[in-house]
Motif scaffolding. Sequence first.
Motif, PDB file in Angstrom:
ATOM      1  N   ASP A 187      30.002  40.482 -49.867  1.00 56.59           N
ATOM      2  CA  ASP A 187      30.012  40.077 -51.377  1.00 56.59           C
ATOM      3  C   ASP A 187      30.451  41.448 -52.099  1.00 56.59           C
ATOM      4  N   ALA A 188      31.008  42.484 -51.583  1.00 53.30           N
ATOM      5  CA  ALA A 188      31.740  43.517 -52.365  1.00 53.30           C
ATOM      6  C   ALA A 188      32.864  43.136 -53.210  1.00 53.30           C
ATOM      7  N   LYS A 189      33.021  43.799 -54.170  1.00 53.50           N
ATOM      8  CA  LYS A 189      34.099  43.309 -54.995  1.00 53.50           C
ATOM      9  C   LYS A 189      35.152  44.175 -54.722  1.00 53.50           C
ATOM     10  N   VAL A 190      35.962  43.892 -53.472  1.00 51.80           N
ATOM     11  CA  VAL A 190      36.915  44.793 -52.946  1.00 51.80           C
ATOM     12  C   VAL A 190      38.227  44.004 -53.088  1.00 51.80           C
ATOM     13  N   SER A 191      39.361  44.667 -53.399  1.00 49.82           N
ATOM     14  CA  SER A 191      40.805  43.772 -53.551  1.00 49.82           C
ATOM     15  C   SER A 191      41.260  43.454 -52.205  1.00 49.82           C
ATOM     16  N   LYS A 192      42.229  42.901 -52.048  1.00 43.55           N
ATOM     17  CA  LYS A 192      42.868  42.488 -50.980  1.00 43.55           C
ATOM     18  C   LYS A 192      43.654  43.838 -50.234  1.00 43.55           C
ATOM     19  N   LYS A 193      44.234  44.550 -51.394  1.00 41.74           N
ATOM     20  CA  LYS A 193      44.865  45.825 -50.835  1.00 41.74           C
ATOM     21  C   LYS A 193      43.908  46.895 -49.881  1.00 41.74           C
ATOM     22  N   ASP A 194      42.671  46.911 -50.456  1.00 42.68           N
ATOM     23  CA  ASP A 194      41.753  47.850 -49.876  1.00 42.68           C
ATOM     24  C   ASP A 194      41.200  47.194 -48.529  1.00 42.68           C
ATOM     25  N   ILE A 195      41.094  45.836 -48.568  1.00 42.67           N
ATOM     26  CA  ILE A 195      40.706  45.257 -47.542  1.00 42.67           C
ATOM     27  C   ILE A 195      41.509  45.493 -46.344  1.00 42.67           C
ATOM     28  N   GLU A 196      43.099  45.241 -46.530  1.00 45.48           N
ATOM     29  CA  GLU A 196      43.921  45.409 -45.609  1.00 45.48           C
ATOM     30  C   GLU A 196      44.022  46.934 -44.978  1.00 45.48           C
ATOM     31  N   GLU A 197      43.755  47.564 -45.922  1.00 48.57           N
ATOM     32  CA  GLU A 197      44.181  49.206 -45.400  1.00 48.57           C
ATOM     33  C   GLU A 197      42.897  49.568 -44.759  1.00 48.57           C
ATOM     34  N   ALA A 198      41.664  49.276 -45.151  1.00 50.24           N
ATOM     35  CA  ALA A 198      40.501  49.460 -44.333  1.00 50.24           C
ATOM     36  C   ALA A 198      40.600  48.672 -43.000  1.00 50.24           C
ATOM     37  N   LEU A 199      40.933  47.522 -42.769  1.00 55.56           N
ATOM     38  CA  LEU A 199      41.023  46.741 -41.402  1.00 55.56           C
ATOM     39  C   LEU A 199      42.030  47.459 -40.867  1.00 55.56           C
ATOM     40  N   ASN A 200      43.566  47.778 -41.251  1.00 56.50           N
ATOM     41  CA  ASN A 200      44.264  48.416 -40.340  1.00 56.50           C
ATOM     42  C   ASN A 200      44.093  49.898 -39.810  1.00 56.50           C
ATOM     43  N   GLU A 201      43.363  50.936 -40.886  1.00 52.05           N
ATOM     44  CA  GLU A 201      42.665  51.967 -40.385  1.00 52.05           C
ATOM     45  C   GLU A 201      41.693  51.907 -39.090  1.00 52.05           C
ATOM     46  N   ASN A 202      40.809  50.741 -39.279  1.00 50.58           N
ATOM     47  CA  ASN A 202      39.672  50.713 -38.113  1.00 50.58           C
ATOM     48  C   ASN A 202      39.930  50.019 -37.093  1.00 50.58           C
ATOM     49  N   LYS A 203      40.756  49.183 -36.833  1.00 48.84           N
ATOM     50  CA  LYS A 203      41.226  48.442 -35.728  1.00 48.84           C
ATOM     51  C   LYS A 203      41.598  49.198 -34.550  1.00 48.84           C
ATOM     52  N   GLU A 204      42.225  50.524 -34.892  1.00 52.41           N
ATOM     53  CA  GLU A 204      42.623  51.069 -33.641  1.00 52.41           C
ATOM     54  C   GLU A 204      41.447  51.797 -32.742  1.00 52.41           C
ATOM     55  N   THR A 205      40.531  52.050 -33.374  1.00 49.05           N
ATOM     56  CA  THR A 205      39.348  52.696 -32.630  1.00 49.05           C
ATOM     57  C   THR A 205      38.286  51.558 -32.212  1.00 49.05           C
ATOM     58  N   THR A 206      38.425  50.109 -32.793  1.00 50.88           N
ATOM     59  CA  THR A 206      37.548  49.291 -32.574  1.00 50.88           C
ATOM     60  C   THR A 206      38.125  48.204 -31.585  1.00 50.88           C
ATOM     61  N   PHE A 207      38.547  47.157 -32.317  1.00 54.47           N
ATOM     62  CA  PHE A 207      39.248  46.121 -31.495  1.00 54.47           C
ATOM     63  C   PHE A 207      40.503  46.326 -30.619  1.00 54.47           C
ATOM     64  N   ASN A 208      41.462  47.255 -30.999  1.00 51.10           N
ATOM     65  CA  ASN A 208      42.365  47.803 -30.181  1.00 51.10           C
ATOM     66  C   ASN A 208      42.151  48.612 -29.273  1.00 51.10           C
ATOM     67  N   ALA A 209      40.811  49.054 -29.010  1.00 54.15           N
ATOM     68  CA  ALA A 209      40.329  49.806 -28.088  1.00 54.15           C
ATOM     69  C   ALA A 209      39.654  49.339 -27.047  1.00 54.15           C
TER      70      ALA A 209
END
Length: 393
Positions: free
Chosen positions: A193-215
Amino acid sequence: MFSIFPIKGFIDQIDGFYCDGVSAGLKPNNKKDIGFIYSDTLCDVGAVLTNNKFQAAPLRHYQRYENDFKTNFVLINSKNANALTGEKGIEDINTIFSSLKFDITNPIMSSTGVIGNRLPIQKIVDGANTFDLSSKNGENLSQAIMTTDAYPKACLYEVKLEDGSSFKIGAVAKGAGMINPNLATMLCFICTDAKVSKKDIEEALNENKETTFNAISVDGDTSTNDTVLVLANGKSNAYDKEAFKEALKLVMHDMAMLMVADGEGAKKAVAFEVINAATKEDAITAAKALSNSLLVKTALFGEDPNFGRIASTIGASRIECDENSLVIAYNDVVVFNKGEIVFDAKCEEDAGKVLQNKEFKIVCDIGLGTESFIAYGCDLGYEYVKINADYRS
């Protein structure tokens, strides 16, 4: 400054989100097999999808929306992946959504299960039309999306910001087999329920995926349906970019670790930590090679500290390495030290005790630089073969 606290429960505790799961007859014995996530406010959406060249119909359907679209509804089915179904698979999704009795905006479909079969449209429509969009039953949803999972996967956090405002973020996911470090096989639905934009969502997703789901890796296979979806309805009116990014990382890490621990028939979750590599690429390459190696996985299953398989896999990965600078350790038990074999009877006993744990790490010091990376994997045993030999039955 901000604080992040874990909360017991499911995504239905997040303001404005509703969910449930029911049986539509896709699974035997009246097991739950379809579910939904609904928001009473339109959500900004962000996603990362599989790199498999044969993306399933639900992913292709999703990508036909305009880039800045918003949604309030996700329909998930198990047992059938709707993959290799071509344009007809996309048409089937549209048929299902046009047959639902409730009003929804830009609905998203997500599927998991057997590849190569058309969806049982009428079963899914009949089941979905029993949904109560005011339901808050995250447990039912988590069960409905499971395939070979041994248990449901969910997490929930509250983030308190310096100005006194707060938001929640949580996830529900499935994943146990076909897990490979290239957006590991899963369906993962993250709600906030955070008031976060699509741009920030995708930026955070792409930054965090490498050390989580891609690892992470269970078996080295990448599915046609891998999806990590973030839905943000903004109802808290609270947001901080760094706090959101950190909370999202926690959620993604939690889900990734639950998938590794639940690797089909797995008994051990292992961190493969490569340190002091010459380059970051070398560290990533070696760590993922170790998490993917069948020989390493079967040694873990047998609780055999066979460090030769570790060294061989590093060498086969073709990174810059030298046995005279290499150190291998199981937790803090060093078994190979810069060209010297220290694997005597006492060392083997100590290393063997480490492998008896459900969780441990294998540390490989390359000794040629300063770069590091951690990949995550599990053992591979008889149960994995049994599950996948019988997967379609």
